[in-house]
Design a protein around this motif. Structure first.
Motif, PDB file in Angstrom:
ATOM      1  N   GLY B  38       0.851  -1.192   0.000  1.00  0.00           N
ATOM      2  CA  GLY B  38       0.000   0.000   0.000  1.00  0.00           C
ATOM      3  C   GLY B  38       0.880   1.233   0.000  1.00  0.00           C
ATOM      4  O   GLY B  38       1.611   1.495  -0.941  1.00  0.00           O
ATOM      5  N   GLY B  39       0.848   1.973   1.106  1.00  0.00           N
ATOM      6  CA  GLY B  39       1.613   3.207   1.183  1.00  0.00           C
ATOM      7  C   GLY B  39       3.072   2.989   1.536  1.00  0.00           C
ATOM      8  O   GLY B  39       3.856   3.939   1.603  1.00  0.00           O
ATOM      9  N   ASN B  40       3.437   1.738   1.797  1.00  0.00           N
ATOM     10  CA  ASN B  40       4.836   1.410   2.107  1.00  0.00           C
ATOM     11  C   ASN B  40       5.353   2.138   3.344  1.00  0.00           C
ATOM     12  O   ASN B  40       6.496   2.592   3.382  1.00  0.00           O
ATOM     13  N   THR B  41       4.493   2.270   4.334  1.00  0.00           N
ATOM     14  CA  THR B  41       4.911   2.949   5.554  1.00  0.00           C
ATOM     15  C   THR B  41       5.050   1.968   6.714  1.00  0.00           C
ATOM     16  O   THR B  41       5.239   2.369   7.857  1.00  0.00           O
ATOM     17  N   GLY B  42       4.948   0.672   6.407  1.00  0.00           N
ATOM     18  CA  GLY B  42       5.036  -0.335   7.455  1.00  0.00           C
ATOM     19  C   GLY B  42       6.412  -0.352   8.105  1.00  0.00           C
ATOM     20  O   GLY B  42       7.403   0.031   7.499  1.00  0.00           O
ATOM     21  N   LEU B  43       6.469  -0.805   9.336  1.00  0.00           N
ATOM     22  CA  LEU B  43       7.733  -0.745  10.058  1.00  0.00           C
ATOM     23  C   LEU B  43       8.326  -2.120  10.336  1.00  0.00           C
ATOM     24  O   LEU B  43       9.270  -2.247  11.100  1.00  0.00           O
ATOM     25  N   VAL B  44       7.749  -3.164   9.740  1.00  0.00           N
ATOM     26  CA  VAL B  44       8.262  -4.504   9.997  1.00  0.00           C
ATOM     27  C   VAL B  44       8.565  -5.244   8.698  1.00  0.00           C
ATOM     28  O   VAL B  44       8.645  -6.460   8.682  1.00  0.00           O
ATOM     29  N   GLY B  45       8.746  -4.505   7.614  1.00  0.00           N
ATOM     30  CA  GLY B  45       9.127  -5.137   6.356  1.00  0.00           C
ATOM     31  C   GLY B  45       8.034  -5.995   5.755  1.00  0.00           C
ATOM     32  O   GLY B  45       8.312  -6.970   5.061  1.00  0.00           O
ATOM     33  N   GLY B  46       6.775  -5.643   6.012  1.00  0.00           N
ATOM     34  CA  GLY B  46       5.692  -6.464   5.492  1.00  0.00           C
ATOM     35  C   GLY B  46       5.340  -6.176   4.041  1.00  0.00           C
ATOM     36  O   GLY B  46       4.684  -6.965   3.386  1.00  0.00           O
ATOM     37  N   SER B  47       5.766  -5.034   3.541  1.00  0.00           N
ATOM     38  CA  SER B  47       5.380  -4.668   2.176  1.00  0.00           C
ATOM     39  C   SER B  47       6.571  -4.685   1.238  1.00  0.00           C
ATOM     40  O   SER B  47       6.497  -4.265   0.097  1.00  0.00           O
ATOM     41  N   VAL B  48       7.688  -5.167   1.732  1.00  0.00           N
ATOM     42  CA  VAL B  48       8.892  -5.223   0.913  1.00  0.00           C
ATOM     43  C   VAL B  48       9.078  -6.667   0.452  1.00  0.00           C
ATOM     44  O   VAL B  48       8.941  -7.584   1.262  1.00  0.00           O
ATOM     45  N   PRO B  49       9.355  -6.902  -0.830  1.00  0.00           N
ATOM     46  CA  PRO B  49       9.556  -8.284  -1.276  1.00  0.00           C
ATOM     47  C   PRO B  49      10.766  -8.898  -0.586  1.00  0.00           C
ATOM     48  O   PRO B  49      11.774  -8.243  -0.380  1.00  0.00           O
ATOM     49  N   VAL B  50      10.620 -10.173  -0.198  1.00  0.00           N
ATOM     50  CA  VAL B  50      11.749 -10.838   0.455  1.00  0.00           C
ATOM     51  C   VAL B  50      12.828 -11.158  -0.574  1.00  0.00           C
ATOM     52  O   VAL B  50      14.007 -10.970  -0.335  1.00  0.00           O
ATOM     53  N   PHE B  51      12.383 -11.676  -1.724  1.00  0.00           N
ATOM     54  CA  PHE B  51      13.316 -11.961  -2.834  1.00  0.00           C
ATOM     55  C   PHE B  51      12.865 -11.184  -4.055  1.00  0.00           C
ATOM     56  O   PHE B  51      13.020  -9.978  -4.123  1.00  0.00           O
ATOM     57  N   ASP B  52      12.258 -11.899  -5.013  1.00  0.00           N
ATOM     58  CA  ASP B  52      11.875 -11.200  -6.241  1.00  0.00           C
ATOM     59  C   ASP B  52      10.376 -11.319  -6.495  1.00  0.00           C
ATOM     60  O   ASP B  52       9.942 -11.455  -7.629  1.00  0.00           O
ATOM     61  N   GLU B  53       9.606 -11.311  -5.418  1.00  0.00           N
ATOM     62  CA  GLU B  53       8.155 -11.424  -5.587  1.00  0.00           C
ATOM     63  C   GLU B  53       7.606 -10.279  -6.425  1.00  0.00           C
ATOM     64  O   GLU B  53       8.153  -9.176  -6.406  1.00  0.00           O
ATOM     65  N   VAL B  54       6.524 -10.543  -7.096  1.00  0.00           N
ATOM     66  CA  VAL B  54       5.833  -9.489  -7.836  1.00  0.00           C
ATOM     67  C   VAL B  54       5.127  -8.599  -6.822  1.00  0.00           C
ATOM     68  O   VAL B  54       4.412  -9.084  -5.948  1.00  0.00           O
ATOM     69  N   ILE B  55       5.355  -7.309  -6.928  1.00  0.00           N
ATOM     70  CA  ILE B  55       4.711  -6.382  -5.995  1.00  0.00           C
ATOM     71  C   ILE B  55       3.368  -5.964  -6.569  1.00  0.00           C
ATOM     72  O   ILE B  55       3.291  -5.515  -7.716  1.00  0.00           O
ATOM     73  N   ILE B  56       2.321  -6.146  -5.791  1.00  0.00           N
ATOM     74  CA  ILE B  56       1.001  -5.682  -6.221  1.00  0.00           C
ATOM     75  C   ILE B  56       0.665  -4.461  -5.379  1.00  0.00           C
ATOM     76  O   ILE B  56       0.311  -4.573  -4.206  1.00  0.00           O
ATOM     77  N   ASN B  57       0.802  -3.297  -5.992  1.00  0.00           N
ATOM     78  CA  ASN B  57       0.576  -2.045  -5.267  1.00  0.00           C
ATOM     79  C   ASN B  57      -0.811  -1.502  -5.604  1.00  0.00           C
ATOM     80  O   ASN B  57      -1.136  -1.293  -6.770  1.00  0.00           O
ATOM     81  N   VAL B  58      -1.626  -1.276  -4.577  1.00  0.00           N
ATOM     82  CA  VAL B  58      -3.009  -0.853  -4.825  1.00  0.00           C
ATOM     83  C   VAL B  58      -3.166   0.664  -4.849  1.00  0.00           C
ATOM     84  O   VAL B  58      -4.284   1.181  -4.794  1.00  0.00           O
TER      85      VAL B  58
END
Lengths: 251, 440
Positions: B38-58
């Motif tokens: 989403g807004g990429n403001t999470g503080l625990v790395g929940g919205s960052v790909p671990v490897f090369d996952e496809v990012i689905i940004n809403v």
């Protein structure tokens, strides 16, 4: 020396202003009201002058209906020694305010009158200048720095003017109006709020002061400024020139 | 914060639920891992790909679908990519507010807020999202669109599955629409910034505030002297409300009500009594909206100040009120002079934001912090993540706050959801968070 500070209760600076549907004025119902920011700066300067030992007393003055007392209390909580509330139910324009202040000055005999340079609701920027004229006192408006000299009984005032800064030397008693950069007002601390509860607010009316309120100004209509139109993307230089010529008419 | 870096090669920005569904259906059929963002403001790395996952940004799904203010509280229905601050502005014109508020409001999106069960500054007054979200629409891993977008205040027809999506950090599906209860905007807001000499006074003040200001209390935040010093040093346009010294503890109290005069008198009386009884050493009361904003700026600006100060190790813990500051003091002893331990948080919710500020990231410092902080929290039956969620950072640490049986059931349920869906051969990235727990 006493310092008199005139303060005004206005719609809070951070509130989104809405015009009343009948266009007679702005919506003030249920809207947060506070001390005019420039008045706050004026009061802060007066307090600093007193704290430096150059004045004995700071008197806060405000005019208007009963609710104005809230703003006066804020002034007392900041540190004003006492206050005067001139009770008047309607709107007061700068000339009336200046006349009332003149009457108060004749009673209190302050050595300095401090005001904000203008109120953020009407932006008149007239009251300070008018009272100086009525009293025939020197004026230092748009002050960004004030230095008093007790011995010489003068005030050296730096004024923010279009061309830069102008420094004037005024003989006291004088009128000074505060501009934004004069100081940063203090917060009202709990001990001072406590002390303020026992400070005196004297209530007077314009009749008590033998001032007749008659306005030669009438607000006819209040409207919002026209909304800014969205920009238009043009597809060619020719189209741009056409629009500049025929729509904007600047070429 | 620069802590997590993925190496994704593709970011997709669907414009509507149908596109989200198609993307997930496709990825599922090709076993492509995805991460919702989403807004990429999470503080625990929940919205960052671990490897090369496809990012689905809403982020492009940002329409407000409807707003109904006939009911006492308004009901807002909007897409998941709406930025919280934009929703707040929209509601402001209508005379309503969002039931949550956080420092990241300028960037965070409501879909993410709901997926992480964001807490924030006003939970004390308006409760958690579990109470204020009336419905949501989510897309499951195989593309199935789950329409649970009710706007009803009461609906006891079967399991209320939306609650599983709220806070599951995208592991069960991607939230695409939200329907949320919006409280009316009340006109009288008052805010005080207070100084206390010790933590015990802070606790007592909270209890007194809940008793005396009960109905109008809307926020109760705290910060310690290290936090205040940090903010004054690194944040622009901030000044000490109680100069000249730095006090041991600062409390920010906000009240929101409908009667300005009554509320102000009530708050003043409460504060003056607190000063007289020695709970409060000194304090200031905001006289206009500008002053109120400047007090909030101090508290809300702490994350930014910490970032400017260097490297920061962030911990978000729920702890019993009496024990909370003991952890901070013990951590200071643990760490020694190598780093600064800064504490602040939603004292009213029993939520501590413990931050260790160091000149640079250093494994030696980390070794002193973890697992000490988790073990301490676990011993006191606290939560190792009060509101930030698990994400990448804390997925493997879930056992500090949840029993093995509970975690087992979560995993079983998770597999169950995926097994029951037709054509679910693969799992999405956040699903793997649950798997990480299994390995722990």
């Amino acid at each position: 020396m006493k310092i008199m500070v005139a303060i005004k209760r206005v719609i809070d600076y951070a509130v989104k202003i809405r015009v009343k549907p009948d266009k007679s004025g702005v919506e003030t119902n249920n809207v947060k009201m506070s001390m005019n920011p420039f008045c706050e700066i004026a009061l802060e300067e007066a307090l600093r002058i007193k704290e430096s030992g150059l004045a004995s007393e700071v008197i806060a003055v405000s005019m208007g209906p009963t609710q104005v007392v809230d703003t006066i209390r804020t002034g007392l909580a900041m540190g004003a020694d006492r206050a005067i509330h001139v009770d008047y139910p309607g709107t007061l324009y700068p000339l009336s305010v200046a006349k009332i202040l003149k009457a108060l000055v004749e009673i209190e005999k302050p050595g300095l009158i401090f005001l904000g340079k203008q109120a953020i609701d009407d932006d008149c920027n007239q009251t300070g200048q008018m009272i100086a004229g009525l009293l025939k006192w020197p004026q230092g408006t748009f002050a960004s720095k004030v230095v008093l000299d007790k011995e010489k009984q003068t005030a050296v005032v730096d004024r923010e003017v279009d061309g830069g800064l102008e420094t004037l030397c005024l003989d006291l008693p004088a009128v000074i109006t505060a501009d934004l950069r004069l100081n940063q007002p203090r917060y009202a601390t709990l001990p001072n709020i406590m002390k303020a509860k026992s400070k005196v607010i004297k209530k007077l009316t314009p009749e008590d002061l033998k001032v007749e309120i008659k306005s030669d100004i009438e607000v006819v209509k209040v409207t919002e400024p026209p909304k800014r139109k969205a920009g238009v993307l043009v597809s060619s230089v020719d189209e741009l020139i056409d629009k500049l010529k025929n729509e904007a008419r600047v070429v | 914060m620069g802590k997590y870096r993925g190496s994704s090669k593709l970011l997709l920005q669907p414009k509507n639920t149908e596109e989200v569904s198609q993307i997930l259906k496709y990825c599922n059929s090709r076993c492509l891992a995805v991460v919702p963002q989403g807004g990429n403001t999470g503080l625990v790395g929940g919205s960052v790909p671990v490897f090369d996952e496809v990012i689905i940004n809403v982020g492009l799904m940002r329409n407000i679908l409807s707003f109904d203010k006939v009911i006492v509280s308004g009901v807002l229905v909007c897409e998941a990519g709406c930025i919280l601050e934009n929703l707040i502005s929209f509601l402001d014109d209508e005379g309503f507010i969002m039931p949550l508020d956080l420092g990241a409001k300028g960037s965070c999106q409501i879909g993410g807020n709901v997926s992480t069960n964001a807490g924030g500054l006003r939970l004390l007054r308006y409760g958690s999202l579990h109470g204020s979200v009336l419905g949501l629409e989510a897309v499951l891993a195989n593309g199935t669109v789950l329409d649970m977008l009710g706007t009803l205040r009461k609906d006891n027809t079967g399991y209320d599955l939306k609650h599983l999506f709220i806070g599951s950090e995208g592991s069960l599906g991607i939230v695409t629409k939200v329907s949320i209860l919006t409280p009316p905007k009340l006109s009288s807001v008052n805010i005080a910034f207070l100084a206390c000499e010790d933590y015990t006074s802070c606790q007592k003040l909270l209890l007194e505030a809940k008793k005396k200001l009960g109905g109008i209390l809307s926020a109760f935040e705290f910060l310690d002297s290290d936090a205040m010093s940090l903010v004054l040093k690194h944040l622009d346009g901030v000044r000490n409300p109680l100069p000249p010294s730095i006090h041991n503890f600062y409390i920010l109290i906000e009240t929101t009500g409908s009667n300005e005069t009554f509320d102000k008198e009530n708050l003043e009386a409460f504060l003056l009594h607190s000063v007289e009884s020695g709970l409060v050493a000194n304090g200031v009361l905001a006289q206009d909206i500008n002053q109120a904003s400047s007090f909030w700026h101090i508290r809300e600006g702490l994350p930014e100040a910490l970032m400017k100060a260097g490297a920061v190790y962030k911990y978000d813990l729920s702890l019993p009120l009496e024990k909370m500051y003991d952890l901070v003091e013990e951590m200071r002893v643990q760490i020694g002079p190598a780093a600064k331990v800064v504490a602040y948080g939603h004292l009213g919710d029993g939520n501590l934001h413990l931050n260790i500020s160091a000149p640079a990231y250093d494994d030696n410092i980390l070794a002193k912090i973890e697992p000490f902080v988790y073990e301490w929290t676990s011993k006191n039956r606290g939560s190792i993540s009060a509101e930030h969620g698990l994400g990448l950072m804390k997925a493997a640490k879930i056992h500090y706050s949840k029993s093995p049986e509970t975690v087992r059931l979560m995993i079983d349920f998770d597999y169950c959801v995926f097994e029951l869906l037709p054509d679910t051969s693969c799992l999405d990235d956040n699903h793997s968070i649950i798997c990480l727990c299994l390995s722990a």
